[in-house]
Design a protein around this motif. Structure first.
Motif, PDB file in Angstrom:
ATOM      1  N   VAL A 154      57.596  39.933  28.910  1.00 49.69           N
ATOM      2  CA  VAL A 154      57.794  40.088  30.360  1.00 49.69           C
ATOM      3  C   VAL A 154      58.144  41.537  30.673  1.00 49.69           C
ATOM      4  O   VAL A 154      57.613  42.134  31.611  1.00 49.69           O
ATOM      5  CB  VAL A 154      58.892  39.124  30.870  1.00 49.69           C
ATOM      6  CG1 VAL A 154      59.363  39.499  32.265  1.00 49.69           C
ATOM      7  CG2 VAL A 154      58.404  37.682  30.842  1.00 49.69           C
ATOM      8  N   GLU A 155      59.038  42.120  29.880  1.00 47.01           N
ATOM      9  CA  GLU A 155      59.433  43.513  30.116  1.00 47.01           C
ATOM     10  C   GLU A 155      58.284  44.475  29.822  1.00 47.01           C
ATOM     11  O   GLU A 155      58.107  45.466  30.529  1.00 47.01           O
ATOM     12  CB  GLU A 155      60.670  43.869  29.292  1.00 47.01           C
ATOM     13  CG  GLU A 155      61.898  43.087  29.694  1.00 47.01           C
ATOM     14  CD  GLU A 155      62.257  43.215  31.170  1.00 47.01           C
ATOM     15  OE1 GLU A 155      62.090  44.309  31.752  1.00 47.01           O
ATOM     16  OE2 GLU A 155      62.708  42.203  31.747  1.00 47.01           O
ATOM     17  N   LYS A 156      57.495  44.201  28.796  1.00 43.98           N
ATOM     18  CA  LYS A 156      56.331  45.042  28.508  1.00 43.98           C
ATOM     19  C   LYS A 156      55.342  45.012  29.667  1.00 43.98           C
ATOM     20  O   LYS A 156      54.780  46.043  30.035  1.00 43.98           O
ATOM     21  CB  LYS A 156      55.641  44.579  27.217  1.00 43.98           C
ATOM     22  CG  LYS A 156      56.342  45.004  25.950  1.00 43.98           C
ATOM     23  CD  LYS A 156      55.530  44.532  24.745  1.00 43.98           C
ATOM     24  CE  LYS A 156      56.117  45.002  23.453  1.00 43.98           C
ATOM     25  NZ  LYS A 156      55.321  44.545  22.293  1.00 43.98           N
ATOM     26  N   GLU A 157      55.125  43.826  30.232  1.00 38.74           N
ATOM     27  CA  GLU A 157      54.213  43.698  31.374  1.00 38.74           C
ATOM     28  C   GLU A 157      54.705  44.482  32.580  1.00 38.74           C
ATOM     29  O   GLU A 157      53.914  44.929  33.399  1.00 38.74           O
ATOM     30  CB  GLU A 157      54.012  42.229  31.734  1.00 38.74           C
ATOM     31  CG  GLU A 157      53.179  41.473  30.719  1.00 38.74           C
ATOM     32  CD  GLU A 157      53.123  39.969  30.989  1.00 38.74           C
ATOM     33  OE1 GLU A 157      53.601  39.519  32.064  1.00 38.74           O
ATOM     34  OE2 GLU A 157      52.591  39.253  30.123  1.00 38.74           O
ATOM     35  N   LYS A 158      56.014  44.641  32.690  1.00 36.32           N
ATOM     36  CA  LYS A 158      56.589  45.419  33.790  1.00 36.32           C
ATOM     37  C   LYS A 158      56.515  46.921  33.512  1.00 36.32           C
ATOM     38  O   LYS A 158      56.934  47.720  34.336  1.00 36.32           O
ATOM     39  CB  LYS A 158      58.048  45.025  34.008  1.00 36.32           C
ATOM     40  CG  LYS A 158      58.243  43.622  34.540  1.00 36.32           C
ATOM     41  CD  LYS A 158      59.722  43.339  34.699  1.00 36.32           C
ATOM     42  CE  LYS A 158      60.000  41.929  35.141  1.00 36.32           C
ATOM     43  NZ  LYS A 158      61.457  41.647  35.210  1.00 36.32           N
ATOM     44  N   GLY A 159      56.025  47.292  32.305  1.00 35.27           N
ATOM     45  CA  GLY A 159      55.851  48.703  31.994  1.00 35.27           C
ATOM     46  C   GLY A 159      56.868  49.297  31.035  1.00 35.27           C
ATOM     47  O   GLY A 159      56.801  50.487  30.727  1.00 35.27           O
ATOM     48  N   MET A 160      57.805  48.509  30.558  1.00 36.31           N
ATOM     49  CA  MET A 160      58.794  49.039  29.629  1.00 36.31           C
ATOM     50  C   MET A 160      58.150  49.259  28.263  1.00 36.31           C
ATOM     51  O   MET A 160      57.421  48.407  27.769  1.00 36.31           O
ATOM     52  CB  MET A 160      59.983  48.092  29.492  1.00 36.31           C
ATOM     53  CG  MET A 160      61.049  48.576  28.516  1.00 36.31           C
ATOM     54  SD  MET A 160      62.481  47.474  28.455  1.00 36.31           S
ATOM     55  CE  MET A 160      63.517  48.294  29.646  1.00 36.31           C
ATOM     56  N   LYS A 161      58.415  50.417  27.681  1.00 35.45           N
ATOM     57  CA  LYS A 161      57.891  50.708  26.344  1.00 35.45           C
ATOM     58  C   LYS A 161      58.856  50.108  25.321  1.00 35.45           C
ATOM     59  O   LYS A 161      60.025  50.471  25.274  1.00 35.45           O
ATOM     60  CB  LYS A 161      57.776  52.210  26.126  1.00 35.45           C
ATOM     61  CG  LYS A 161      57.209  52.549  24.783  1.00 35.45           C
ATOM     62  CD  LYS A 161      57.147  54.039  24.537  1.00 35.45           C
ATOM     63  CE  LYS A 161      56.624  54.261  23.141  1.00 35.45           C
ATOM     64  NZ  LYS A 161      57.360  55.245  22.407  1.00 35.45           N
ATOM     65  N   ILE A 162      58.337  49.192  24.519  1.00 39.14           N
ATOM     66  CA  ILE A 162      59.147  48.519  23.508  1.00 39.14           C
ATOM     67  C   ILE A 162      58.389  48.572  22.190  1.00 39.14           C
ATOM     68  O   ILE A 162      57.217  48.229  22.124  1.00 39.14           O
ATOM     69  CB  ILE A 162      59.434  47.052  23.896  1.00 39.14           C
ATOM     70  CG1 ILE A 162      60.247  46.998  25.197  1.00 39.14           C
ATOM     71  CG2 ILE A 162      60.152  46.320  22.769  1.00 39.14           C
ATOM     72  CD1 ILE A 162      60.472  45.592  25.727  1.00 39.14           C
ATOM     73  N   THR A 163      59.069  48.998  21.147  1.00 43.53           N
ATOM     74  CA  THR A 163      58.498  49.028  19.805  1.00 43.53           C
ATOM     75  C   THR A 163      59.147  47.919  18.998  1.00 43.53           C
ATOM     76  O   THR A 163      60.367  47.814  18.963  1.00 43.53           O
ATOM     77  CB  THR A 163      58.765  50.396  19.131  1.00 43.53           C
ATOM     78  OG1 THR A 163      58.245  51.427  19.967  1.00 43.53           O
ATOM     79  CG2 THR A 163      58.136  50.466  17.760  1.00 43.53           C
ATOM     80  N   GLU A 164      58.324  47.085  18.346  1.00 44.41           N
ATOM     81  CA  GLU A 164      58.856  45.977  17.559  1.00 44.41           C
ATOM     82  C   GLU A 164      58.525  46.145  16.090  1.00 44.41           C
ATOM     83  O   GLU A 164      57.425  46.549  15.730  1.00 44.41           O
ATOM     84  CB  GLU A 164      58.254  44.653  18.021  1.00 44.41           C
ATOM     85  CG  GLU A 164      58.683  44.242  19.402  1.00 44.41           C
ATOM     86  CD  GLU A 164      58.093  42.910  19.779  1.00 44.41           C
ATOM     87  OE1 GLU A 164      58.674  41.886  19.367  1.00 44.41           O
ATOM     88  OE2 GLU A 164      57.058  42.911  20.457  1.00 44.41           O
ATOM     89  N   LEU A 165      59.497  45.815  15.270  1.00 47.52           N
ATOM     90  CA  LEU A 165      59.333  45.819  13.824  1.00 47.52           C
ATOM     91  C   LEU A 165      59.778  44.456  13.322  1.00 47.52           C
ATOM     92  O   LEU A 165      60.849  43.985  13.679  1.00 47.52           O
ATOM     93  CB  LEU A 165      60.204  46.901  13.179  1.00 47.52           C
ATOM     94  CG  LEU A 165      60.044  48.315  13.732  1.00 47.52           C
ATOM     95  CD1 LEU A 165      61.172  49.195  13.219  1.00 47.52           C
ATOM     96  CD2 LEU A 165      58.703  48.885  13.343  1.00 47.52           C
ATOM     97  N   ILE A 166      58.971  43.810  12.516  1.00 47.55           N
ATOM     98  CA  ILE A 166      59.354  42.515  11.949  1.00 47.55           C
ATOM     99  C   ILE A 166      59.434  42.684  10.445  1.00 47.55           C
ATOM    100  O   ILE A 166      58.479  43.128   9.811  1.00 47.55           O
ATOM    101  CB  ILE A 166      58.359  41.405  12.319  1.00 47.55           C
ATOM    102  CG1 ILE A 166      58.333  41.247  13.843  1.00 47.55           C
ATOM    103  CG2 ILE A 166      58.728  40.091  11.633  1.00 47.55           C
ATOM    104  CD1 ILE A 166      57.344  40.231  14.343  1.00 47.55           C
ATOM    105  N   LYS A 167      60.555  42.350   9.892  1.00 42.28           N
ATOM    106  CA  LYS A 167      60.785  42.575   8.471  1.00 42.28           C
ATOM    107  C   LYS A 167      61.296  41.313   7.806  1.00 42.28           C
ATOM    108  O   LYS A 167      62.085  40.573   8.386  1.00 42.28           O
ATOM    109  CB  LYS A 167      61.820  43.696   8.262  1.00 42.28           C
ATOM    110  CG  LYS A 167      61.424  45.013   8.908  1.00 42.28           C
ATOM    111  CD  LYS A 167      60.247  45.609   8.204  1.00 42.28           C
ATOM    112  CE  LYS A 167      59.843  46.912   8.861  1.00 42.28           C
ATOM    113  NZ  LYS A 167      58.718  47.533   8.261  1.00 42.28           N
ATOM    114  N   ASP A 168      60.861  41.083   6.582  1.00 37.79           N
ATOM    115  CA  ASP A 168      61.315  39.941   5.795  1.00 37.79           C
ATOM    116  C   ASP A 168      62.124  40.413   4.587  1.00 37.79           C
ATOM    117  O   ASP A 168      61.954  39.911   3.496  1.00 37.79           O
ATOM    118  CB  ASP A 168      60.110  39.126   5.299  1.00 37.79           C
ATOM    119  CG  ASP A 168      59.402  38.421   6.424  1.00 37.79           C
ATOM    120  OD1 ASP A 168      60.093  37.899   7.305  1.00 37.79           O
ATOM    121  OD2 ASP A 168      58.164  38.395   6.407  1.00 37.79           O
TER     122      ASP A 168
END
Length: 152
Positions: free
Chosen positions: A79-93
């Motif tokens: 939702v925040e990305k669609e509003k234009g917020m730049k978000i970087t995600e990292l998924i780690k195991d």
């Protein structure tokens, strides 16, 4: 707090991490900061358990819970990305402490936001030791978000 340019939210994909996610989004908006998420997953069922313990049942339930919580958190982030917020995600195991430390150094993180460990007994048993280690090792400020069980 004017020098907060990069915020890292640590999610262990539990329902108790949602409040930390909301704090991260709110503070990133307020300070115009870049927002990063690390989704640290951990499989506590990889080591050998006594044959009398039906771990496979717990393991299946745990995986379903992780998937559900990840979907809920992803919905908020999208939702925040669609509003234009730049978000970087990292998924780690892997070991969350080392992954977080590497990300903090590589991305020059100014503030880490994560849930304080007030989870249920099982989650505390599995993850409770990590916060102390993170707080001791991190070169930046750490904001622990409290949420009483049942309020997530």
């Amino acid at each position: 707090m004017d020098d907060i340019r990069r915020i890292l939210v640590v999610s262990r994909m539990t329902s108790y991490c949602r409040k930390a996610v909301h704090y991260g989004i709110s503070l990133a908006k307020k300070y115009g900061a870049e927002l990063y998420f690390i989704h640290c997953t951990h499989d506590p069922f990889v080591f050998e358990w006594p044959p009398s313990v039906p771990v496979w049942v717990l393991a299946e339930d745990y995986k379903k819970l992780l998937i559900k919580n990840k979907e809920d958190i992803e919905t908020v982030i999208n939702v925040e990305k669609e509003k234009g917020m730049k978000i970087t995600e990292l998924i780690k195991d892997v070991d969350p402490v080392e992954v977080i430390l590497k990300a903090v150094k590589a991305e020059h993180i100014d503030l880490i936001i994560m849930a304080a460990h007030e989870e249920g007994r099982l989650e505390h048993l599995l993850f409770g030791h990590g916060n102390d280690e993170i707080i001791r090792k991190m070169p930046c400020s750490v904001l622990l978000v409290k949420a009483e069980p049942g309020q997530a």
